[in-house]
Write a protein that holds these residues in place. Structure first.
Motif, PDB file in Angstrom:
ATOM      1  N   ASN A 146     -69.092   4.089 -12.250  1.00 17.01           N
ATOM      2  CA  ASN A 146     -68.027   5.099 -12.346  1.00 17.01           C
ATOM      3  C   ASN A 146     -67.109   4.931 -11.137  1.00 17.01           C
ATOM      4  O   ASN A 146     -67.494   5.245 -10.008  1.00 17.01           O
ATOM      5  CB  ASN A 146     -68.619   6.502 -12.367  1.00 17.01           C
ATOM      6  N   PRO A 147     -65.881   4.447 -11.331  1.00 15.27           N
ATOM      7  CA  PRO A 147     -64.981   4.184 -10.194  1.00 15.27           C
ATOM      8  C   PRO A 147     -64.333   5.448  -9.607  1.00 15.27           C
ATOM      9  O   PRO A 147     -63.621   5.357  -8.620  1.00 15.27           O
ATOM     10  CB  PRO A 147     -63.917   3.270 -10.804  1.00 15.27           C
ATOM     11  N   ASP A 148     -64.582   6.613 -10.215  1.00 16.28           N
ATOM     12  CA  ASP A 148     -63.941   7.834  -9.721  1.00 16.28           C
ATOM     13  C   ASP A 148     -64.342   8.150  -8.289  1.00 16.28           C
ATOM     14  O   ASP A 148     -63.538   8.675  -7.504  1.00 16.28           O
ATOM     15  CB  ASP A 148     -64.300   9.025 -10.631  1.00 16.28           C
ATOM     16  N   ASP A 150     -64.983   6.049  -5.892  1.00 19.74           N
ATOM     17  CA  ASP A 150     -64.165   5.215  -4.992  1.00 19.74           C
ATOM     18  C   ASP A 150     -62.755   5.801  -4.854  1.00 19.74           C
ATOM     19  O   ASP A 150     -62.171   5.822  -3.758  1.00 19.74           O
ATOM     20  CB  ASP A 150     -64.088   3.783  -5.525  1.00 19.74           C
ATOM     21  N   LYS A 151     -62.203   6.278  -5.965  1.00 20.22           N
ATOM     22  CA  LYS A 151     -60.850   6.829  -5.928  1.00 20.22           C
ATOM     23  C   LYS A 151     -60.795   8.077  -5.040  1.00 20.22           C
ATOM     24  O   LYS A 151     -59.815   8.299  -4.334  1.00 20.22           O
ATOM     25  CB  LYS A 151     -60.386   7.185  -7.343  1.00 20.22           C
ATOM     26  N   GLN A 152     -61.841   8.875  -5.090  1.00 18.31           N
ATOM     27  CA  GLN A 152     -61.864  10.103  -4.296  1.00 18.31           C
ATOM     28  C   GLN A 152     -62.018   9.813  -2.809  1.00 18.31           C
ATOM     29  O   GLN A 152     -61.438  10.502  -1.973  1.00 18.31           O
ATOM     30  CB  GLN A 152     -63.001  11.024  -4.768  1.00 18.31           C
ATOM     31  N   THR A 153     -62.823   8.814  -2.470  1.00 20.77           N
ATOM     32  CA  THR A 153     -63.147   8.563  -1.053  1.00 20.77           C
ATOM     33  C   THR A 153     -62.317   7.444  -0.429  1.00 20.77           C
ATOM     34  O   THR A 153     -62.286   7.295   0.790  1.00 20.77           O
ATOM     35  CB  THR A 153     -64.631   8.200  -0.932  1.00 20.77           C
ATOM     36  N   GLY A 154     -61.685   6.609  -1.272  1.00 18.88           N
ATOM     37  CA  GLY A 154     -60.949   5.456  -0.741  1.00 18.88           C
ATOM     38  C   GLY A 154     -61.835   4.253  -0.446  1.00 18.88           C
ATOM     39  O   GLY A 154     -61.377   3.239   0.078  1.00 18.88           O
ATOM     40  N   TYR A 155     -63.081   4.373  -0.781  1.00 20.02           N
ATOM     41  CA  TYR A 155     -64.039   3.279  -0.578  1.00 20.02           C
ATOM     42  C   TYR A 155     -63.943   2.309  -1.758  1.00 20.02           C
ATOM     43  O   TYR A 155     -63.628   2.713  -2.880  1.00 20.02           O
ATOM     44  CB  TYR A 155     -65.447   3.871  -0.469  1.00 20.02           C
ATOM     45  N   HIS A 156     -64.223   1.008  -1.506  1.00 18.47           N
ATOM     46  CA  HIS A 156     -64.204   0.013  -2.575  1.00 18.47           C
ATOM     47  C   HIS A 156     -65.593  -0.609  -2.714  1.00 18.47           C
ATOM     48  O   HIS A 156     -66.092  -1.274  -1.804  1.00 18.47           O
ATOM     49  CB  HIS A 156     -63.176  -1.085  -2.296  1.00 18.47           C
ATOM     50  N   THR A 157     -66.230  -0.355  -3.840  1.00 20.36           N
ATOM     51  CA  THR A 157     -67.570  -0.884  -4.094  1.00 20.36           C
ATOM     52  C   THR A 157     -67.457  -2.252  -4.756  1.00 20.36           C
ATOM     53  O   THR A 157     -66.853  -2.388  -5.825  1.00 20.36           O
ATOM     54  CB  THR A 157     -68.364   0.069  -5.003  1.00 20.36           C
ATOM     55  N   ARG A 158     -68.073  -3.279  -4.105  1.00 23.90           N
ATOM     56  CA  ARG A 158     -68.040  -4.646  -4.673  1.00 23.90           C
ATOM     57  C   ARG A 158     -69.305  -4.920  -5.478  1.00 23.90           C
ATOM     58  O   ARG A 158     -69.236  -5.299  -6.648  1.00 23.90           O
ATOM     59  CB  ARG A 158     -67.902  -5.683  -3.552  1.00 23.90           C
ATOM     60  N   ASN A 159     -70.470  -4.758  -4.840  1.00 23.83           N
ATOM     61  CA  ASN A 159     -71.726  -5.055  -5.529  1.00 23.83           C
ATOM     62  C   ASN A 159     -72.759  -3.965  -5.222  1.00 23.83           C
ATOM     63  O   ASN A 159     -72.659  -3.231  -4.236  1.00 23.83           O
ATOM     64  CB  ASN A 159     -72.264  -6.428  -5.148  1.00 23.83           C
ATOM     65  N   ILE A 160     -73.754  -3.887  -6.084  1.00 19.65           N
ATOM     66  CA  ILE A 160     -74.758  -2.822  -5.989  1.00 19.65           C
ATOM     67  C   ILE A 160     -76.137  -3.397  -6.294  1.00 19.65           C
ATOM     68  O   ILE A 160     -76.301  -4.193  -7.237  1.00 19.65           O
ATOM     69  CB  ILE A 160     -74.462  -1.672  -6.977  1.00 19.65           C
ATOM     70  N   LEU A 161     -77.118  -2.983  -5.490  1.00 22.39           N
ATOM     71  CA  LEU A 161     -78.524  -3.239  -5.800  1.00 22.39           C
ATOM     72  C   LEU A 161     -79.205  -1.878  -5.871  1.00 22.39           C
ATOM     73  O   LEU A 161     -79.218  -1.131  -4.896  1.00 22.39           O
ATOM     74  CB  LEU A 161     -79.188  -4.111  -4.727  1.00 22.39           C
ATOM     75  N   CYS A 162     -79.754  -1.547  -7.037  1.00 24.56           N
ATOM     76  CA  CYS A 162     -80.383  -0.229  -7.248  1.00 24.56           C
ATOM     77  C   CYS A 162     -81.833  -0.463  -7.644  1.00 24.56           C
ATOM     78  O   CYS A 162     -82.116  -1.115  -8.662  1.00 24.56           O
ATOM     79  CB  CYS A 162     -79.644   0.545  -8.334  1.00 24.56           C
TER      80      CYS A 162
END
Length: 871
Positions: A146-148, A150-162
Motif C-alpha cells: 500500500n503506497p499511501d 509513503d505518500k503520507q510520510t514522504g518515505y520511499h520503500t524499495r524492498n521489503i523482507l517480512c
C-alpha cells in the motif's frame, strides 16, 4: 547416584512437582536419595523458586509494561542492524481484536505511538495469517503493498523482507517487517537464513513478554477489582456510591475518565453527577436513554468497545470541540441489578496505554456486577428512607389521632392530631412551636398513662399478645390544662405568658387531677395520697381547665413481615357532635342554613328522604387545554378563585353545595331543607353565575389571561337525600334520575353551543319568569324517555332586544315547521335566523337536519326526538 549424574532428572524436577498424577513417583525417588543428594536437590529447587519469586515481583511491578516495551524496542533495533535494514518494525499479533499492533518512538524521551493494522490485510497481515515469509525486491510492483503510507510520510520503500515469528506452540506471535536493505540491494536468502537462526529465540522472548504482560495486567485488575468491591460495599448513600463507582472504575481500567449513568425508566433518561469546577459539589446531567454511545448500550444492553471514537457514527464530537479534549477510545458496558434489569451504564474514555481489550471488558463485566449490587443496595436504602419519610408524612397528615407503641405499651410515635386531641398546646406563649417538646415528654411513656380511657391497657396488651383488634365507639376522654411552674395558689389560666401542662383526672379522687406529662424526679417525695413520685402534686379540679372529647377508639396490633406483633396502634377518632356537624355542614351550605339543619337534631341528615329538588351542574369548558401550560400552584389558585365566586352564587340563592368534581360543581336546591321555589332559585343562581363569570373574566383579561367558559345543566325531580355513609364519615348528597339528567344537560351545552340548558321539568316550574328557546327534544344516553331541553336566555324582568326577539321568532317558527315535517319551510326560517346570528350552533344543527330530511324523509313514526350518543 549423584546429582551430577542426574542433571536431566533435576531439570525436569520442578515440572514433575506440578503434576499431581506423578507425585507418588517423585516421593519414591526422593526417598532413595542420600543426605548430600537431598541437600543438593533443595539447593536446586531453591534457586528455581528464587527465579519464580523474582518473576512474581516483576509481575507486581507497575513499570513492567514500560520495561517490556524497551526490550521489544531493543530487539527491533538489533534485528535491523544485523540485516542492514533502513527500517524495522515488529508487529505483535492481537488475536482478540484480529489486529497487528506495534509501538514506535523516535527517541527515548518521546511517548511511543501505537499502530494497529487489520490482521488480514497488507504484507504483514498476509505473513501473519499464512505463516510464510515474503521477500519483495520491488515493493511498488507487489499487489499487497500500500503506497499511501509513503505518500503520507514522504518515505520511499524499495524492498521489503517480512518474516513470521512463532511461539513454542508453533503459532505466529509476531511479524518482523524490514524495509530498504543498505547499499540499494534487495534482501536475499542469506538474510532469511540469518534471521531464522535467532527467530525461535525471539519467539520465546515475545511469548514470555506477552505472558508476563497478561499476568501483570490480570494481577493489577484483580487487585483493583477487590479494592473496588470493598469500597462499594462500604456505603449505602447513592451519591457516595456513584462517586466510588466512577473512581474505582477509572483506576481499574487505567482510563482517563469514567462515568456511571443511571437509568430512569419513567422518563427514559440516563443521568449522572459530575464534579463541578470547585471539585467538591456535584452537577446532575441528564441525556435521552437512546442517544449516543451510552444510549446505544442502554437501549440494547450490549457492550461497546470502540478503538477510534471519531470513526463511530454514534459518537458526538461536539463536547470535544467545546472543551479541547480528544476522545480516542471508549469502553461502555451495561449495569444490571439482581433481577437482570438494566439500571445503568458505565463508560470509560481513553485508556492510558493503547485501547481497551477483551480482558478489559471481562474485568468491567465483573466490576459492573459488583457495582450493580452496590447501586441496588443504595437505591433500596434510599427507597427505605423515602418510604420512612412518606409514612411519617402520612402519619402527620391524618386527621385522626394515631399513637404507636412497642410491645410493652410505651409510646414510639405520636402525630400532631393526637397531641391536639390530648390538649397539648402546640404553640408556646412566646409563639415558638412546642411540638418537639411535647413529643420528647411523651416518647417512652406508657400509653394508658397518657390517654385516660377505660380499659385501654387491657385492650392494648390483648392486641400485642394475641393479635386481637378492638373497636370501641363513643368513648369519653377528659384532660385538663394547668399553668406550668406556678404554685397552685397563684394559677391564672388566662395568662398568655404561662405555658400549661396537662393533667388527667385521678380515678380514685375525681375532684383532683394528676399532671402526667412531667417526668419523675429522684427528689420527689410522692403525692398527698402516697402514690408514685411526681414533679407536681395532685391539683384541685377548680384549678384545671377541662377539655372533654368524644372519641371512637381503635386498638390494633402492629405486625412485622413474618406476621408477628412488634407493637400496638391506638387510633382516636374525634366525633364531638357539634364540631363534626358544623365542620361538615359549612362545606355544603351557609351558616344560617346549617344552624337550621342542626336544630333538627344530630341525625337529621342520617335519615334518607325523598324530596322534590332542582339539581345544578356546572363545568369549565376546555379545562385541560386551559391549564396544560400552568403550574400546579397556578391551577389551584385559578380553581380556588373561580369556585369562591361560584359557590357564593349558590349560597346566595339558598342552594346547598353537594360536591366539587375536579373543575365541576354540583349544587342542590331544596335539600336538606325544603325549598318551595327550588326551580326558580336554581335558575337565579345560574344567571348569577353567568354574571359573576363575566366579572371574573374581565379581571383575567386585564391580567392578560385567557377567558374561562362554563356550561350549566339544570333539572328538577324527585331524589333521595341524606348522609350516604356512616356516623364515622358524613357525606351528605342526593341521588336519583334528576341528578343524572342534570349532569347530562351540562354536557349537552357543548353540543348546542350555549352556556345554560334547562330540562322541561325545571322550565315548567318557572316558565312565566324566564326567557328561553326550545333547543330540542333529546334522549340522553342510558335513558329511554325523551325530554325537552331549553336554552336559558334571561330573567323576564330584563326585556329582550329587537334582534334577539326577531331571532327567537324565526328559530321557533323553524322548530315548529321542523316538527310538522315541513322541512322546506323549516329551512327558510332557520336560514333567516342564521342571517341574524351566524354563530348559533343550534340553528346550524337544525338546518343540517332539515336539509337531510328534505332529501331523505324520516320514517312515519318519527317524532323529532334526537338520541344523544355521548354522556
Amino acid at each position: 547416584m549423584t546429582l551430577s549424574h542426574n542433571g536431566s532428572f533435576l531439570a525436569t524436577m520442578l515440572a514433575q512437582l506440578t503434576q499431581v498424577n506423578r507425585t507418588h513417583t517423585l516421593i519414591q525417588r526422593v526417598n532413595s536419595y542420600s543426605v548430600s543428594e537431598f541437600v543438593c536437590l533443595l539447593d536446586f529447587i531453591t534457586a528455581e523458586f528464587q527465579q519464580f519469586l523474582r518473576a512474581i515481583e516483576l509481575i507486581n511491578n507497575e513499570a513492567l509494561e514500560a520495561m517490556l516495551e524497551r526490550i521489544l524496542e531493543a530487539i527491533t533495533l538489533k534485528i535491523g542492524q544485523i540485516l542492514q535494514a533502513d527500517r524495522t518494525t515488529i508487529f505483535l499479533v492481537d488475536q482478540e481484536k484480529g489486529q497487528l499492533w506495534s509501538k514506535n518512538s523516535a527517541d527515548e524521551s518521546e511517548k511511543p505511538t501505537e499502530i494497529r493494522l487489520p490482521l488480514n490485510s497488507g504484507i504483514a497481515g498476509h505473513v501473519a495469517t499464512k505463516g510464510e515469509y515474503l521477500n519483495i525486491p520491488d515493493a511498488y510492483n507487489h499487489p499487497l503493498f500500500n503506497p499511501d503510507f509513503d505518500k503520507q510520510t514522504g518515505y520511499h520503500t524499495r524492498n521489503i523482507l517480512c518474516m513470521p515469528i512463532f511461539s513454542s506452540k508453533n503459532q505466529v506471535v509476531a511479524v518482523v517487517q524490514l524495509s530498504n536493505k543498505a547499499g540499494n540491494l534487495p534482501f536475499d536468502s542469506d538474510d532469511v537464513a540469518q534471521f531464522q537462526d535467532f527467530a525461535a529465540k525471539i519467539g520465546i522472548i515475545l511469548e514470555s513478554c506477552r505472558s508476563f504482560y497478561v499476568a501483570a495486567r490480570n494481577q493489577r485488575g484483580a487487585s483493583a477489582l477487590l479494592k473496588a468491591t470493598q469500597t462499594l460495599g462500604q456505603s449505602l448513600d447513592l451519591e457516595t456510591t456513584l462517586r466510588a463507582v466512577m473512581d474505582q472504575a477509572r483506576n481499574l481500567m487505567q482510563a482517563d475518565r469514567s462515568t456511571l449513568f443511571l437509568l430512569t425508566k419513567e422518563t427514559n433518561e440516563l443521568w449522572t453527577k459530575v464534579a463541578a469546577a470547585d471539585g467538591r459539589t456535584l452537577i446532575e446531567i441528564r441525556i435521552p436513554a437512546n442517544r449516543g454511545i451510552a444510549g446505544y448500550v442502554a437501549s440494547t444492553g450490549q457492550p461497546l468497545n470502540i478503538t477510534d471514537a471519531y470513526k463511530d457514527p454514534r459518537f458526538d464530537p461536539s463536547t470535544d470541540k467545546k472543551t479541547g479534549y480528544v476522545t480516542r477510545n471508549i469502553l461502555c458496558l451495561p449495569v444490571f441489578n439482581s433481577g437482570n434489569e438494566l439500571i445503568g451504564v458505565t463508560q470509560l474514555i481513553n485508556k492510558h496505554q493503547g485501547s481497551f481489550t477483551g480482558s478489559d471488558e471481562e474485568f468491567m463485566r465483573a466490576f459492573n456486577i459488583q457495582a450493580g449490587i452496590a447501586l441496588e443496595n443504595a437505591k433500596l436504602f434510599e427507597n427505605v428512607l423515602l418510604e420512612k419519610q412518606y409514612q411519617k408524612d402520612i402519619l402527620q397528615s391524618l386527621s385522626d389521632a394515631v399513637i404507636s407503641t412497642d410491645m410493652e405499651g410505651k409510646i414510639v410515635t405520636i402525630n400532631d392530631a393526637a397531641l391536639e386531641l390530648l390538649g397539648c398546646p402546640l404553640q408556646a406563649a412566646s409563639g415558638k412551636s412546642n411540638k418537639l417538646l411535647w413529643k420528647e415528654k411523651l416518647m417512652g411513656r406508657l400509653v394508658w398513662e397518657v390517654v385516660p380511657i377505660e380499659n385501654l391497657q387491657m385492650r392494648l396488651q390483648d392486641a400485642v399478645k394475641t393479635g386481637a383488634k378492638h373497636y370501641v365507639p363513643e368513648q369519653n376522654l377528659t384532660v385538663g390544662l394547668y399553668p406550668e411552674g406556678q404554685p397552685i395558689s397563684e394559677t391564672n389560666l388566662d395568662d398568655p405568658n404561662q405555658n400549661p401542662i396537662l393533667a388527667i383526672r385521678d380515678r380514685e379522687a375525681p375532684d383532683f387531677f394528676i399532671p402526667w406529662n412531667e417526668k419523675h424526679t429522684s427528689e420527689d417525695t410522692g403525692n398527698s395520697r402516697g402514690g408514685s413520685p411526681l414533679s407536681y402534686p395532685p391539683i384541685p379540679k377548680a384549678k384545671i381547665r377541662e377539655i372533654e372529647r368524644s372519641i371512637n377508639l381503635t386498638v390494633n396490633p402492629l405486625t412485622n413481615p413474618e406476621g408477628g406483633a412488634r407493637g400496638g396502634l391506638v387510633v382516636l377518632e374525634d366525633i364531638s357532635q357539634e364540631k363534626r356537624m358544623k365542620s361538615t355542614l359549612y362545606r355544603y351550605m351557609t351558616p344560617n342554613v346549617a344552624e337550621r339543619v342542626m336544630a333538627q337534631g344530630d341525625d337529621a341528615l342520617m335519615v334518607g328522604e325523598r324530596k322534590e329538588v332542582t339539581i345544578l351542574f356546572s363545568d369549565i369548558r376546555g379545562y385541560t387545554t386551559l391549564t396544560e401550560n400552568l403550574g400546579a400552584a397556578e391551577v389551584v389558585s385559578l380553581l380556588n378563585q373561580y369556585f369562591e365566586t361560584m359557590v357564593e352564587a349558590v349560597f346566595n340563592h339558598e342552594g346547598t353545595l353537594d360536591k366539587f368534581i375536579g373543575d365541576a360543581l354540583m349544587a342542590v336546591f331544596g335539600a336538606p331543607l325544603p325549598l318551595e321555589n327550588h326551580g326558580w332559585m336554581a335558575v337565579r343562581a345560574a344567571l348569577d353565575m353567568r354574571r359573576r363569570l363575566a366579572v371574573f373574566n374581565d379581571r383575567r383579561v386585564m391580567a392578560n389571561q385567557p377567558k374561562i367558559k362554563i356550561g350549566i345543566g339544570i333539572s328538577s325531580g324527585e331524589v333521595v337525600s341524606g348522609n350516604i355513609g356512616s356516623h364515622k364519615r358524613m357525606d351528605y348528597t342526593v341521588i336519583g334520575d334528576g341528578v343524572n339528567l342534570s349532569s347530562r344537560l351540562e354536557s349537552v351545552t357543548k353540543e348546542y353551543g350555549c352556556d345554560i340548558v334547562l330540562s322541561e321539568f325545571t322550565y315548567n316550574l318557572c316558565s312565566d319568569r324566564i326567557w328561553v328557546r326550545e333547543l330540542d327534544k333529546i334522549r340522553v344516553k342510558g335513558k329511554h324517555e325523551a325530554v325537552k331541553i331549553y336554552q336559558l336566555i334571561n330573567d323576564r324582568r330584563v326585556p329582550l332586544d329587537a334582534v334577539t326577539e326577531q331571532f327567537i321568532s324565526h328559530y321557533n317558527a323553524g322548530r315548529s315547521a321542523y316538527l310538522d315535517r315541513n322541512f322546506k319551510q323549516a329551512i327558510q326560517h332557520f336560514m333567516a335566523a342564521q342571517q341574524l346570528d351566524s354563530q348559533d350552533i343550534a340553528t346550524a344543527i337544525h338546518l343540517e337536519r332539515a336539509t337531510k330530511f328534505l332529501e331523505e324523509p324520516p320514517p312515519e313514526n318519527w317524532n323529532g326526538v334526537h338520541a344523544m350518543t355521548t354522556k
